[in-house]
Scaffold this motif. Structure first.
Motif, PDB file in Angstrom:
ATOM      1  N   ARG A 149       0.820  -1.229   0.000  1.00 30.95           N
ATOM      2  CA  ARG A 149       0.000   0.000   0.000  1.00 30.95           C
ATOM      3  C   ARG A 149       0.845   1.266   0.000  1.00 30.95           C
ATOM      4  O   ARG A 149       0.471   2.254  -0.601  1.00 30.95           O
ATOM      5  CB  ARG A 149      -0.937  -0.002   1.204  1.00 30.95           C
ATOM      6  CG  ARG A 149      -2.098  -0.951   1.031  1.00 30.95           C
ATOM      7  CD  ARG A 149      -3.271  -0.498   1.894  1.00 30.95           C
ATOM      8  NE  ARG A 149      -4.295  -1.497   1.886  1.00 30.95           N
ATOM      9  CZ  ARG A 149      -4.436  -2.421   2.835  1.00 30.95           C
ATOM     10  NH1 ARG A 149      -3.627  -2.438   3.865  1.00 30.95           N
ATOM     11  NH2 ARG A 149      -5.385  -3.322   2.745  1.00 30.95           N
ATOM     12  N   ILE A 154      -7.557   9.576  -0.763  1.00 27.55           N
ATOM     13  CA  ILE A 154      -7.411   9.067  -2.136  1.00 27.55           C
ATOM     14  C   ILE A 154      -7.833  10.151  -3.131  1.00 27.55           C
ATOM     15  O   ILE A 154      -7.155  10.409  -4.133  1.00 27.55           O
ATOM     16  CB  ILE A 154      -8.222   7.757  -2.318  1.00 27.55           C
ATOM     17  CG1 ILE A 154      -7.568   6.628  -1.528  1.00 27.55           C
ATOM     18  CG2 ILE A 154      -8.355   7.389  -3.801  1.00 27.55           C
ATOM     19  CD1 ILE A 154      -8.419   5.360  -1.413  1.00 27.55           C
ATOM     20  N   LEU A 192      -6.582  -0.344  -2.501  1.00 23.19           N
ATOM     21  CA  LEU A 192      -6.674   0.773  -1.544  1.00 23.19           C
ATOM     22  C   LEU A 192      -8.082   0.904  -0.970  1.00 23.19           C
ATOM     23  O   LEU A 192      -8.259   1.463   0.109  1.00 23.19           O
ATOM     24  CB  LEU A 192      -6.279   2.096  -2.210  1.00 23.19           C
ATOM     25  CG  LEU A 192      -4.801   2.281  -2.561  1.00 23.19           C
ATOM     26  CD1 LEU A 192      -4.563   3.685  -3.101  1.00 23.19           C
ATOM     27  CD2 LEU A 192      -3.909   2.045  -1.344  1.00 23.19           C
ATOM     28  N   LEU A 194      -0.727   7.548   4.225  1.00 24.58           N
ATOM     29  CA  LEU A 194      -1.801   8.041   3.350  1.00 24.58           C
ATOM     30  C   LEU A 194      -2.218   9.452   3.751  1.00 24.58           C
ATOM     31  O   LEU A 194      -2.279  10.369   2.917  1.00 24.58           O
ATOM     32  CB  LEU A 194      -3.004   7.091   3.422  1.00 24.58           C
ATOM     33  CG  LEU A 194      -4.240   7.508   2.619  1.00 24.58           C
ATOM     34  CD1 LEU A 194      -3.956   7.471   1.114  1.00 24.58           C
ATOM     35  CD2 LEU A 194      -5.442   6.608   2.941  1.00 24.58           C
ATOM     36  N   LEU A 209       0.134   6.861  -6.509  1.00 26.92           N
ATOM     37  CA  LEU A 209      -1.041   7.727  -6.697  1.00 26.92           C
ATOM     38  C   LEU A 209      -0.643   9.197  -6.536  1.00 26.92           C
ATOM     39  O   LEU A 209      -1.135  10.084  -7.244  1.00 26.92           O
ATOM     40  CB  LEU A 209      -2.123   7.337  -5.676  1.00 26.92           C
ATOM     41  CG  LEU A 209      -3.474   8.046  -5.776  1.00 26.92           C
ATOM     42  CD1 LEU A 209      -4.105   7.848  -7.148  1.00 26.92           C
ATOM     43  CD2 LEU A 209      -4.436   7.538  -4.702  1.00 26.92           C
ATOM     44  N   ILE A 269       0.325   4.254  -2.585  1.00 27.62           N
ATOM     45  CA  ILE A 269       0.049   5.645  -2.181  1.00 27.62           C
ATOM     46  C   ILE A 269       1.035   6.587  -2.872  1.00 27.62           C
ATOM     47  O   ILE A 269       0.652   7.629  -3.418  1.00 27.62           O
ATOM     48  CB  ILE A 269       0.128   5.775  -0.630  1.00 27.62           C
ATOM     49  CG1 ILE A 269      -1.000   4.975   0.029  1.00 27.62           C
ATOM     50  CG2 ILE A 269       0.071   7.245  -0.201  1.00 27.62           C
ATOM     51  CD1 ILE A 269      -0.773   4.665   1.502  1.00 27.62           C
ATOM     52  N   PHE A 319      -6.520   0.446  -7.424  1.00 21.28           N
ATOM     53  CA  PHE A 319      -7.493   1.172  -6.585  1.00 21.28           C
ATOM     54  C   PHE A 319      -8.198   0.203  -5.643  1.00 21.28           C
ATOM     55  O   PHE A 319      -8.450   0.510  -4.483  1.00 21.28           O
ATOM     56  CB  PHE A 319      -8.539   1.886  -7.450  1.00 21.28           C
ATOM     57  CG  PHE A 319      -8.142   3.283  -7.837  1.00 21.28           C
ATOM     58  CD1 PHE A 319      -7.727   4.209  -6.888  1.00 21.28           C
ATOM     59  CD2 PHE A 319      -8.190   3.686  -9.169  1.00 21.28           C
ATOM     60  CE1 PHE A 319      -7.370   5.508  -7.247  1.00 21.28           C
ATOM     61  CE2 PHE A 319      -7.829   4.985  -9.534  1.00 21.28           C
ATOM     62  CZ  PHE A 319      -7.421   5.891  -8.575  1.00 21.28           C
ATOM     63  N   HIS A 323     -10.078   7.445   4.426  1.00 18.64           N
ATOM     64  CA  HIS A 323      -9.269   6.866   3.337  1.00 18.64           C
ATOM     65  C   HIS A 323      -9.677   7.473   1.998  1.00 18.64           C
ATOM     66  O   HIS A 323      -8.830   7.861   1.197  1.00 18.64           O
ATOM     67  CB  HIS A 323      -9.466   5.351   3.264  1.00 18.64           C
ATOM     68  CG  HIS A 323      -8.788   4.595   4.371  1.00 18.64           C
ATOM     69  ND1 HIS A 323      -8.700   3.229   4.398  1.00 18.64           N
ATOM     70  CD2 HIS A 323      -8.163   5.021   5.493  1.00 18.64           C
ATOM     71  CE1 HIS A 323      -8.049   2.835   5.485  1.00 18.64           C
ATOM     72  NE2 HIS A 323      -7.722   3.917   6.172  1.00 18.64           N
TER      73      HIS A 323
END
Ligand code: 5AD
Ligand code: FES
Length: 375
Positions: free
Chosen positions: A3, A284, A24, A61, A10, A7, A21, A280
């Motif tokens: 992850r 995102i 996540l 994140l 992204l 992250i 995706f 989260h």
């Protein structure tokens, strides 16, 4: 890919494959298990435990998302004064407390004078955006809406007016825009057709709602879309469809908050969306759309006393305190347990300032336009 790497990817690419995706977004703590449900609960539990986030992953994140917000808007958090001016609604969305078939809802409408008084008070308190939100109420004809919008703009030419009054024809949207409306909020609610029909009666169509958003954008509005997190039967795949829809729309704002059941709806006994899923998804979205205006919503503050503060730390940069007169606040109840229904506008304003400052951010007294828009 782990992850942390996803992250970081992204954060630099602002996009991932559906499969990435999915890593996540799954597990959606509240509602997402239905699709993947296994008859073997032990196996399912082992799977979800493995999918649970570690503290390091979560911190990474949130910190990365907050840095992306800082890079575009600094530590500024923008205020919008929310005026809930009618709770009459001709629609019957199954999740919503002011749906037309809820006979227990005590209905009200504010007058033009009430609305202007809210704006005057809001202006004094430092608000430079007024959001007029209401159900789809036929009493408020295009003429009445235009009259209210132009009166606000005449009195407060340095303020932005945002409308959030649902699906209309292009000509109506154009008329409101010509009267001075700057922005429009219309959550698509979900971009999965089957899910849309689970949440809404057949009279409503997902395509029509999505088309409204494109129409609004083409007219020149700053546009906000969004979804509820953990709405009944929402799956991670449906959320990914929303992310793809948002990439196509390129909105200026994205409003997300947890679904919260309302006692007079058929989803009364469904679980609420969770704090974790909402935080989260906020992060995102911040990483996908680094310059988006992203509210920490009242619903997020309703499911946890520090929900909005945590939302800001996860990358949100807008809050929308209530400016509605205290007499009607307890009646605009889309969901149960809504906060701030007993507070004066001035109390909410100062309370929000303290809350924002506790996150290391500060209140910005300005219209708070999207950074691509200049005035
Ligand atoms: N829980 C959370 N949010 C809700 N909304 C409507 N009903 C609920 C609920 N029960 C949201 C919808 C709508 C916005 C104004 O409020 O997403 O677009
Ligand atoms: Fe309303 Fe805190 S924001 S009381």
């Amino acid at each position: 890919m782990d992850r942390i790497k996803l992250i970081d990817k992204l954060n630099t690419a602002h996009d991932l494959s559906d499969e990435e995706f999915y890593q996540l977004i799954f597990p959606l703590c509240s509602a997402g298990l239905s699709e993947e449900s296994s008859p073997d609960n032990a196996a399912l539990k082992a799977y979800t435990d493995a999918a649970a986030w570690t503290k390091d992953e979560e911190d990474h994140l949130y910190i990365t998302a907050r840095e992306a917000a800082d890079a575009n808007y600094g530590k500024s958090v923008f205020l919008r004064g929310l005026i809930e001016f009618t709770n009459y609604c001709k629609n019957d969305c199954y999740y919503c407390g002011i749906r037309c078939s809820n006979k227990n809802a005590e209905r009200y409408r504010l007058t033009k004078e009430d609305i202007l008084n809210c704006c005057d008070q809001g202006y004094y308190l430092g608000f430079r955006t007024f959001v007029l939100q209401g159900g789809e109420d036929p009493f408020f004809t295009d003429e009445r809406i235009c009259d209210i919008v132009s009166a606000i703009k005449l009195k407060h030419p340095d303020c932005a007016v945002t409308l959030s009054i649902g699906e209309k024809e292009r000509a109506s949207y154009q008329a409101y825009f010509d009267a001075g409306a700057d922005r429009y909020l219309l959550r698509e609610e979900t971009s999965d057709n089957e899910h849309y029909h689970y949440l809404h009666p057949d009279s409503l169509s997902m395509k029509h709602r999505q088309n409204c958003l494109f129409t609004l954008k083409s007219i020149g509005y700053q546009v906000g879309c969004g979804i509820m997190v953990g709405s009944p039967m929402q799956t991670p795949k449906a959320v990914i469809k929303d992310l793809r829809f948002m990439q196509e729309l390129k909105p200026h704002m994205i409003g997300i908050g947890p679904f919260i059941p309302h006692k007079d709806t058929k989803f009364a006994n469904m679980p609420a969306g969770t704090l974790t899923d909402t935080l989260h998804l906020l992060s995102i979205l911040r990483l996908m759309f680094p310059d988006i205006l992203l509210p920490a919503t009242t619903a997020l503050g309703t499911i946890h006393p520090l929900g909005r503060e945590m939302g800001i730390k996860a990358g949100a940069n807008v809050v929308m305190p209530n400016l509605s007169p205290t007499g009607v606040r307890g009646k605009y109840l889309l969901y149960d347990g809504k906060i701030c229904t007993g507070d004066e506008a001035a109390e909410c304003r100062m309370c929000m300032q303290r809350r924002i400052e506790s996150t290391g951010c500060h209140v910005e007294i300005s219209r708070g336009d999207h950074c691509s828009v200049s005035h």
